[in-house]
Design a protein around this motif. Structure first.
Motif, short mmCIF file in Angstrom:
data_model
loop_
_atom_site.label_atom_id
_atom_site.label_comp_id
_atom_site.label_asym_id
_atom_site.label_seq_id
_atom_site.Cartn_x
_atom_site.Cartn_y
_atom_site.Cartn_z
N LEU A 60 0.82 -1.21 0.00
CA LEU A 60 0.00 0.00 0.00
C LEU A 60 0.86 1.26 0.00
O LEU A 60 0.56 2.23 -0.71
CB LEU A 60 -0.96 -0.02 1.19
CG LEU A 60 -2.04 -1.11 1.12
CD1 LEU A 60 -2.73 -1.27 2.45
CD2 LEU A 60 -3.03 -0.81 0.00
N ASN A 61 1.94 1.25 0.77
CA ASN A 61 2.84 2.42 0.78
C ASN A 61 3.54 2.60 -0.56
O ASN A 61 3.80 3.73 -0.97
CB ASN A 61 3.85 2.30 1.92
CG ASN A 61 3.22 2.60 3.27
OD1 ASN A 61 2.28 3.37 3.36
ND2 ASN A 61 3.72 1.96 4.31
N LEU A 116 1.24 4.53 -2.65
CA LEU A 116 1.25 5.95 -2.26
C LEU A 116 2.52 6.65 -2.73
O LEU A 116 2.48 7.78 -3.20
CB LEU A 116 1.11 6.08 -0.74
CG LEU A 116 -0.22 5.67 -0.14
CD1 LEU A 116 -0.15 5.72 1.38
CD2 LEU A 116 -1.35 6.54 -0.66
N ASP A 117 3.65 5.96 -2.62
CA ASP A 117 4.93 6.55 -3.02
C ASP A 117 5.04 6.74 -4.53
O ASP A 117 5.78 7.60 -4.99
CB ASP A 117 6.10 5.70 -2.51
CG ASP A 117 6.22 5.71 -1.00
OD1 ASP A 117 5.64 6.62 -0.36
OD2 ASP A 117 6.87 4.80 -0.46
N GLY A 130 2.92 7.90 -6.42
CA GLY A 130 2.25 9.12 -6.84
C GLY A 130 1.20 8.81 -7.90
O GLY A 130 0.80 7.67 -8.09
N LEU A 159 -1.87 9.14 -7.99
CA LEU A 159 -3.13 8.58 -7.54
C LEU A 159 -4.21 9.66 -7.57
O LEU A 159 -3.97 10.80 -7.18
CB LEU A 159 -3.03 8.01 -6.12
CG LEU A 159 -2.58 6.56 -6.00
CD1 LEU A 159 -1.13 6.41 -6.40
CD2 LEU A 159 -2.80 6.06 -4.62
N HIS A 185 -7.98 11.18 -6.37
CA HIS A 185 -8.56 11.32 -5.04
C HIS A 185 -9.27 10.02 -4.63
O HIS A 185 -9.13 9.57 -3.48
CB HIS A 185 -9.54 12.49 -5.01
CG HIS A 185 -10.22 12.68 -3.69
ND1 HIS A 185 -9.55 13.16 -2.58
CD2 HIS A 185 -11.48 12.41 -3.28
CE1 HIS A 185 -10.37 13.20 -1.55
NE2 HIS A 185 -11.56 12.75 -1.95
N GLN A 198 -8.62 6.97 -5.64
CA GLN A 198 -7.62 5.94 -5.36
C GLN A 198 -6.97 6.17 -4.00
O GLN A 198 -6.75 5.22 -3.25
CB GLN A 198 -6.56 5.92 -6.46
CG GLN A 198 -7.08 5.40 -7.78
CD GLN A 198 -6.10 5.63 -8.92
OE1 GLN A 198 -5.31 6.57 -8.90
NE2 GLN A 198 -6.17 4.77 -9.93
N LEU A 199 -6.68 7.43 -3.69
CA LEU A 199 -6.11 7.75 -2.36
C LEU A 199 -7.06 7.32 -1.25
O LEU A 199 -6.63 6.76 -0.23
CB LEU A 199 -5.81 9.24 -2.25
CG LEU A 199 -4.57 9.74 -2.97
CD1 LEU A 199 -4.53 11.26 -2.96
CD2 LEU A 199 -3.31 9.18 -2.31
N CYS A 200 -8.35 7.56 -1.45
CA CYS A 200 -9.35 7.18 -0.44
C CYS A 200 -9.39 5.66 -0.26
O CYS A 200 -9.49 5.17 0.86
CB CYS A 200 -10.73 7.70 -0.82
SG CYS A 200 -10.87 9.49 -0.66
N VAL A 260 -6.92 3.46 -0.89
CA VAL A 260 -5.69 3.03 -0.24
C VAL A 260 -5.73 3.38 1.24
O VAL A 260 -5.35 2.57 2.09
CB VAL A 260 -4.45 3.64 -0.93
CG1 VAL A 260 -3.19 3.37 -0.12
CG2 VAL A 260 -4.30 3.08 -2.34
N ASP A 261 -6.23 4.58 1.56
CA ASP A 261 -6.35 4.98 2.96
C ASP A 261 -7.29 4.04 3.71
O ASP A 261 -7.00 3.62 4.84
CB ASP A 261 -6.86 6.42 3.05
CG ASP A 261 -6.87 6.94 4.47
OD1 ASP A 261 -5.83 6.81 5.17
OD2 ASP A 261 -7.91 7.48 4.90
#
Length: 108
Positions: free
Chosen positions: A50-51, A54-55, A57, A59, A61, A63-65, A67-68
């Motif tokens: 998962l990190n 995120l690393d 980049g 992504l 909004h 996709q960020l949600c 993963v979060d």
């Protein structure tokens, strides 16, 4: 995957990231629950995956949600105590011995 993301176009990257997120969402919980021997893949593995997303980049909004949300599920799994049958399960199960084989060994 990081190297491949750098060489793909924007829409291809987004599709690949979406597939990776969907895959993790499908299998992470099952993998963490594992079997009587413990997790198939440990929480550290899923956190690295998962990190890495995120690393990388790129992504959106949404996709960020996602993963979060998966990171929150992972944190919840780690914070929740295991059920009794999983906490005290043997690391390696003893081989099955039929009753007739055990009786033969004791009578010899």
């Amino acid at each position: 995957m990081d190297h491949m993301l750098a060489t793909l176009s924007g829409s291809s990257q987004a599709a690949l990231i979406d597939r990776d997120i969907a895959h993790i969402a499908r299998v992470m919980h099952v993998s963490l629950r594992g079997d009587f021997g413990g997790p198939i893949l440990p929480p550290a593995y899923w956190r690295r995956r998962l990190n890495a997303l995120l690393d990388a980049g790129h992504l959106s909004h949404a996709q960020l949600c996602k993963v979060d949300g998966l990171l929150l599920q992972l944190a919840h799994f780690e914070a929740t105590p295991q059920p009794e049958w999983e906490r005290f399960a043997p690391a390696v199960a003893a081989p099955f011995q039929p009753a007739c084989a055990v009786e033969t060994l004791h009578s010899a």
